[in-house]
Design an enzyme around this catalytic site. Structure first.
Site, mmCIF file in Angstrom:
data_model
loop_
_atom_site.group_PDB
_atom_site.id
_atom_site.type_symbol
_atom_site.label_atom_id
_atom_site.label_comp_id
_atom_site.label_asym_id
_atom_site.label_seq_id
_atom_site.Cartn_x
_atom_site.Cartn_y
_atom_site.Cartn_z
ATOM 1 N N ASP A 29 6.967 28.783 26.444
ATOM 2 C CA ASP A 29 6.435 27.426 26.470
ATOM 3 C C ASP A 29 6.264 26.914 25.042
ATOM 4 O OD1 ASP A 29 5.230 25.069 27.073
ATOM 5 O OD2 ASP A 29 3.855 25.917 28.546
ATOM 6 N N ASP A 30 7.020 25.888 24.694
ATOM 7 C CA ASP A 30 6.933 25.254 23.368
ATOM 8 C C ASP A 30 7.421 26.153 22.227
ATOM 9 O OD1 ASP A 30 5.748 23.310 24.910
ATOM 10 O OD2 ASP A 30 3.928 23.126 23.725
ATOM 11 N N CYS A 69 7.133 20.001 29.405
ATOM 12 C CA CYS A 69 7.002 21.082 30.400
ATOM 13 C C CYS A 69 7.484 20.784 31.824
ATOM 14 C CB CYS A 69 5.544 21.503 30.517
ATOM 15 S SG CYS A 69 4.919 22.369 29.085
ATOM 16 N N ARG A 73 10.969 22.327 33.654
ATOM 17 C CA ARG A 73 10.918 23.389 34.676
ATOM 18 C C ARG A 73 11.598 22.931 35.962
ATOM 19 N NH1 ARG A 73 6.607 26.875 32.494
ATOM 20 N NH2 ARG A 73 6.552 25.968 30.433
ATOM 21 N N LYS A 126 3.331 30.623 34.217
ATOM 22 C CA LYS A 126 2.962 29.214 34.378
ATOM 23 C C LYS A 126 3.902 28.495 35.337
ATOM 24 C CE LYS A 126 2.965 25.017 31.544
ATOM 25 N NZ LYS A 126 2.899 24.486 30.170
ATOM 26 N N HIS A 128 3.364 24.749 36.839
ATOM 27 C CA HIS A 128 3.393 23.360 36.349
ATOM 28 C C HIS A 128 4.340 22.431 37.111
ATOM 29 C CE1 HIS A 128 2.332 20.834 32.532
ATOM 30 N NE2 HIS A 128 1.729 20.433 33.647
ATOM 31 N N HIS A 230 2.476 27.831 23.749
ATOM 32 C CA HIS A 230 1.813 26.527 23.883
ATOM 33 C C HIS A 230 0.396 26.679 23.330
ATOM 34 C CE1 HIS A 230 0.007 23.094 25.952
ATOM 35 N NE2 HIS A 230 1.207 22.708 26.389
ATOM 36 N N ASP A 282 10.952 26.119 27.514
ATOM 37 C CA ASP A 282 10.979 24.842 28.247
ATOM 38 C C ASP A 282 11.243 23.624 27.374
ATOM 39 O OD1 ASP A 282 8.490 24.907 26.963
ATOM 40 O OD2 ASP A 282 7.443 23.913 28.616
ATOM 41 N N ASN A 283 10.879 23.713 26.088
ATOM 42 C CA ASN A 283 11.103 22.588 25.157
ATOM 43 C C ASN A 283 10.812 23.068 23.745
ATOM 44 O OD1 ASN A 283 8.235 21.700 26.794
ATOM 45 N ND2 ASN A 283 8.061 21.968 24.581
HETATM 46 MG MG MG Z 1 6.230 23.166 27.066
#
Ligand code: MG
Length: 462
Positions: A29-30, A69, A73, A126, A128, A230, A282-283
């Site tokens: 994540d991130d 996010c 996903r 996670k 989300h 994240h 995810d990004n």
């Molecule tokens: Mg993210």
């Protein structure tokens, strides 16, 4: 007797050949494009990921469906741009703890497709894509779930000291897990609140390893979605203070350890040659958080933007004896995982709806050229840019750090993304015919996606 032994051997051989490949997706994540040693980071040491990249395929031009996010996903799991699956909106950028929606039940996920072929399917980490019972993983084809339902910085306890420190983006603060009232769910039941995030990466890892051991005798799909790096950042005791990069480096080195544990579990169970593992994120990095955010390396901007730093992500495919080792400089996307896994498992992809992914199995298994030649950059239900071969055209942008702000362009900007990796030199004036061609592609894509909007309005993010 000899004939009997030969027959038995042949049956065993046929059985082992019949085994469908397992799939493990390790999703961060991130995480930034420049945060791993094997992607050029000088101070974050990631030996397990480096080995994974050496034994597998390192993809240098791999994109996620969105720079944030929830839609990212949704794109990975459905093989469809979020404008089609309902998980993007101009109202809110991602789902929040007070959101009533989630990924529509009508969407078909990788888990649902593989389940039809007899796969065990599990999520650790996670989600989300909706925290209410009707949107949890168990409604989208997953047999089991253990993790947090939304981002680790949500459900902040207002007034706590760290709430203020995070809000002011103070560098090098150590967050307190009890300041975030984020739950851990098992299936649909809450089992811990607030989640002890200090040990969360270690616990996700233990669950993932146990999942592999439990399901070793049947094909499985494990979606291991780390909730870090994240912000707020957390690392287990053994990892705090280990990296010269600071806390962000500690977090990454624990995730790297985790990857090593998962790959070792596959080797121990003799599943390494029958499993495909994908590592990605995810990004891009959340740059507003300064040293607590990652680095996009040579790419422009980060999370929340449709510059390369927001959507091009460090990606590795691993599968000894199956995945052709090397560096792939062709284009790929998380949107392609659904058709790729379906193809490798002999499963059908949905034919009753428009899909946006390509089957990458030829690249993975035989080193062929990638079928992906274009990519559309969407955020908040707006098409900002398109890539066709080496060319990328922007018609709208977001501010690199404060990505809540739109930057309206007076005229489109064109970049040759392969010679100008940092999107630094706008060459639109020199190539009007390419600008026209890419604008046409965007118009066609907008008409192609327009029909999916009305149906999805009820499920949009708000
Ligand atoms: Mg993210």
């Amino acid at each position: 007797m000899r004939f009997l032994i030969l027959t038995l051997l042949l049956v065993c051989f046929a059985r082992s050949e019949e085994r469908l490949p397992n799939f493990v997706v390790i999703f961060c994540d991130d995480l930034g494009y420049g945060d791993l040693s094997c992607f050029g980071n000088p101070t974050i040491i990631t030996p397990h990921l480096d080995r994974m990249a050496e034994e597998g395929q390192k993809w240098t031009q791999f994109y996620v469906a969105s720079p944030v996010c929830t839609p990212s996903r949704a794109g990975l799991l459905t093989g469809r741009y979020p404008i089609r699956n309902g998980m993007t909106s101009a109202v809110r950028v991602v789902l929040f703890p007070d959101s009533a929606g989630g990924l529509p039940a009508s969407e078909i996920t990788i888990a649902e497709i593989l389940k039809r072929k007899g796969y065990a399917t599990g999520v650790v980490g996670k989600w989300h894509l909706g925290h209410l019972p009707e949107y949890l993983p168990t409604t989208q084809g997953f047999d089991s779930y253990w993790g947090i339902p939304y981002s680790n910085d949500m459900d902040k306890i207002r007034g706590s000291p760290n709430y203020k420190r995070e809000a002011s983006r103070e560098p090098n603060y150590y967050a307190d897990a009890s300041d975030y009232n984020v739950p851990i769910l098992k299936g649909t039941k809450e089992i811990e609140r607030p989640a002890n995030q200090n040990t969360i990466t270690r616990r996700y890892t233990e669950k993932a390893v146990a999942y592999i051991e439990t399901n070793k005798d049947r094909p499985f799909f494990l979606y291991l979605a780390h909730s870090l790096p994240h912000i707020p950042l957390f690392a287990s005791k053994n990892f705090v203070g280990r990296s010269i990069r600071g806390l962000y480096g500690d977090v990454l080195q624990e995730i790297d350890w985790s990857v090593g544990q998962v790959l070792q579990a596959l080797r121990d169970q003799k599943l390494d040659t029958s499993t495909v593992v994908v590592f990605t994120t995810d990004n891009g990095p959340w740059l507003a958080f300064r040293t607590h955010g990652g680095s996009a390396g040579p790419l422009r901007a980060g999370k929340g933007t449709t510059f390369e730093g927001g959507q091009r992500v460090p990606t590795i495919f691993w599968g000894p004896g199956r995945i052709e080792p090397g560096v792939v400089t062709e284009m790929g996307s998380a949107l392609d995982l659904l058709p790729t896994f379906a193809s490798m498992a002999g499963a059908k992809t949905p034919s009753d709806r428009k899909m946006d992914g390509y089957d990458l199995s030829g690249v993975l298994l035989e080193g062929k050229k990638s079928p992906r030649k274009e990519f559309y950059y969407w955020t908040r239900a707006k098409l900002h840019a398109v890539r066709s071969g080496p060319w990328k055209l922007h018609v709208q942008q977001r501010e690199p750090i404060n990505y809540g702000k739109v930057v309206h362009l007076d005229k489109p900007e064109l970049y040759h993304i392969e010679t100008d990796i940092s999107e630094a030199y706008d060459v639109a004036d020199a190539h009007p015919e390419i600008v026209d061609r890419l604008l046409k592609m965007m118009d066609n894509h907008k008409s192609d996606t327009a029909d999916s909007l009305p149906d999805q309005l009820a499920a949009r993010i708000k």
